[in-house]
Design an enzyme around this catalytic site. Structure first.
Site, mmCIF file in Angstrom:
data_model
loop_
_atom_site.group_PDB
_atom_site.id
_atom_site.type_symbol
_atom_site.label_atom_id
_atom_site.label_comp_id
_atom_site.label_asym_id
_atom_site.label_seq_id
_atom_site.Cartn_x
_atom_site.Cartn_y
_atom_site.Cartn_z
ATOM 1 N N LYS A 88 0.879 -1.170 0.002
ATOM 2 C CA LYS A 88 -0.039 -0.091 -0.077
ATOM 3 C C LYS A 88 0.752 1.281 -0.092
ATOM 4 O O LYS A 88 1.708 1.553 0.950
ATOM 5 C CB LYS A 88 -0.941 -0.194 1.244
ATOM 6 N N LYS A 136 -1.955 -1.623 -3.844
ATOM 7 C CA LYS A 136 -2.858 -0.448 -3.765
ATOM 8 C C LYS A 136 -1.915 0.888 -3.886
ATOM 9 O O LYS A 136 -1.162 0.881 -3.129
ATOM 10 C CB LYS A 136 -3.564 -0.525 -2.533
HETATM 11 C C1 PBG Z 1 -7.393 3.331 5.333
HETATM 12 C C2 PBG Z 1 -7.534 3.188 4.009
HETATM 13 C C3 PBG Z 1 -7.509 4.213 2.998
HETATM 14 C C4 PBG Z 1 -7.979 3.675 1.817
HETATM 15 C C5 PBG Z 1 -8.343 2.383 2.249
HETATM 16 N N1 PBG Z 1 -8.202 2.048 3.620
HETATM 17 C C6 PBG Z 1 -6.922 5.666 3.016
HETATM 18 C C7 PBG Z 1 -5.607 5.939 3.577
HETATM 19 O O1 PBG Z 1 -4.754 5.033 3.813
HETATM 20 O O2 PBG Z 1 -5.180 7.332 3.763
HETATM 21 C C8 PBG Z 1 -8.051 4.449 0.741
HETATM 22 C C9 PBG Z 1 -9.212 3.895 -0.204
HETATM 23 C C10 PBG Z 1 -9.217 4.872 -1.641
HETATM 24 O O3 PBG Z 1 -8.601 5.710 -1.850
HETATM 25 O O4 PBG Z 1 -10.344 4.282 -2.038
HETATM 26 N N2 PBG Z 1 -6.088 3.602 5.975
#
Ligand code: PBG
Length: 337
Positions: free
Chosen positions: A209, A262
């Site tokens: 991520k 992601k």
């Molecule tokens: C929580 C999380 C996020 C997303 C999914 N889980 C935001 C982040 O990490 O700031 C993003 C999902 C999206 O942008 O659709 N940590």
């Protein structure tokens, strides 16, 4: 002898199989299906709430009483799974609504499993929607009286993530999906689940991520933007790909059942590399900013939103994803049938 005498004419070699939709369909290498999709849902306290999220047209904040209807829509479209995000009633330093049994996600899980026992209910496990400072974990205590800005305490956060996962499991979740990017969280959650009678519950790890600008619309939707600093101290640096493979490898060693890359679109190379290297089910998260770009350009008349969305989703599958988490899930499923 000239070349043209030994070779047949080449002008139509590739085009022969592109002439009709029937022929193109016959040789198509990648096929999208509603069965590939996981649909993210934003749940909030209240009654009768169905409020569109401005930065994500077509997506809504829903209260638990609206989830039965939502589950029915998804069943009719052939979408097998949802991923839940919660907007708590109140936030605090330790994100406590994330792990109370009467939290919003826990309530939503119970409502969904009651209405649609066959729907796969996955919960996002993170603290950022629940903490007053908006970081994905708890902040380290002041060291020698000095607060280190943005320092998220890894190991104290692990305890709270494990409690969150157990609480989601008790509510009836089918799978938990840690998205916090703390080190060792898959192992911590796996151990906690096993010790609490949930050895059967799979973990989908947000393994690679990245610290991405593409999360912007989500952070408005989930009210989870960090109040100071950013997430670069725990999420991955976008230029790195070998590091992503190490993250995925570590999550697998810690007990992940599904691994994720992601965002998706700007990281198809990461997805393809992960596909080559690992045999576990691989998920890709087509995030909020990717969705918002398509919607905005469609609204302006600059792109055909439908064709663009289907092309994006197909590309994500072609790159190697088995599972696509996407806000396009409902419309794409309708287009595909
Ligand atoms: C929580 C999380 C996020 C997303 C999914 N889980 C935001 C982040 O990490 O700031 C993003 C999902 C999206 O942008 O659709 N940590």
């Amino acid at each position: 002898m000239t070349t043209s005498a030994i070779l047949p004419p080449l002008f139509a070699r590739f085009r022969r199989l592109r002439r009709t939709e029937g022929l193109r369909g016959l040789v198509r290498e990648t096929r999208l299906s509603p069965a590939d999709f996981v649909y993210p849902l934003f749940v909030a306290h209240g009654h009768g709430l169905r409020q569109e999220i401005e930065s994500m047209p077509g997506q809504y904040h829903l209260s638990p009483d609206g989830l039965a209807r939502e589950a029915e829509d998804l069943r009719a479209l052939g979408i097998p799974a949802v991923l839940l995000f919660g907007l708590p009633a109140a936030k605090d330093d330790e994100g406590s609504e994330a792990y109370t049994d009467d939290g919003i996600v826990q309530e939503a899980v119970r409502a969904l499993k009651h209405a649609a026992p066959d729907l796969v209910v996955i919960t996002d496990v993170c603290l950022c929607e629940y903490t007053s400072h908006g970081h994905c974990g708890v902040l380290s205590l002041p060291k020698g009286g000095i607060v280190v800005d943005g320092e998220v305490d890894n190991d104290r956060t692990l305890e709270l993530l494990a409690r969150t996962a157990i609480s989601h499991a008790r509510a009836g979740a089918d799978m938990v999906a840690p998205s916090d990017m703390m080190d060792g969280r898959v192992a911590a959650i796996r151990r906690a689940l096993d010790e609490n009678g949930f050895a059967h519950l799979p973990i989908m790890a947000y393994s690679a991520k990245y610290a991405s600008a593409f999360y912007g619309p989500f952070r408005v939707a989930a009210d989870s933007a960090p109040q100071f600093g950013d997430r670069r101290g725990y999420q991955m640096d976008p230029p790195n790909v070998r590091e992503a493979l190490r993250e995925i490898e570590a999550d697998i060693a810690e007990g992940a059942d599904i691994v994720m890359v992601k965002p998706a679109l700007a990281y198809l190379d990461v997805l393809a590399r992960a596909r080559e290297r690992f045999d576990l089910p691989l998920a890709a998260y087509n995030v909020s900013g990717e969705y918002a770009m398509v919607k905005a350009a469609d609204r302006l008349g600059w792109l055909d939103g439908r064709r663009t969305a289907l092309e994006v989703l197909t590309a994500i599958k072609r790159a190697g994803a088995d599972i696509i988490i996407t806000y396009h899930a409902k419309e794409a499923s309708a287009w595909l049938t």
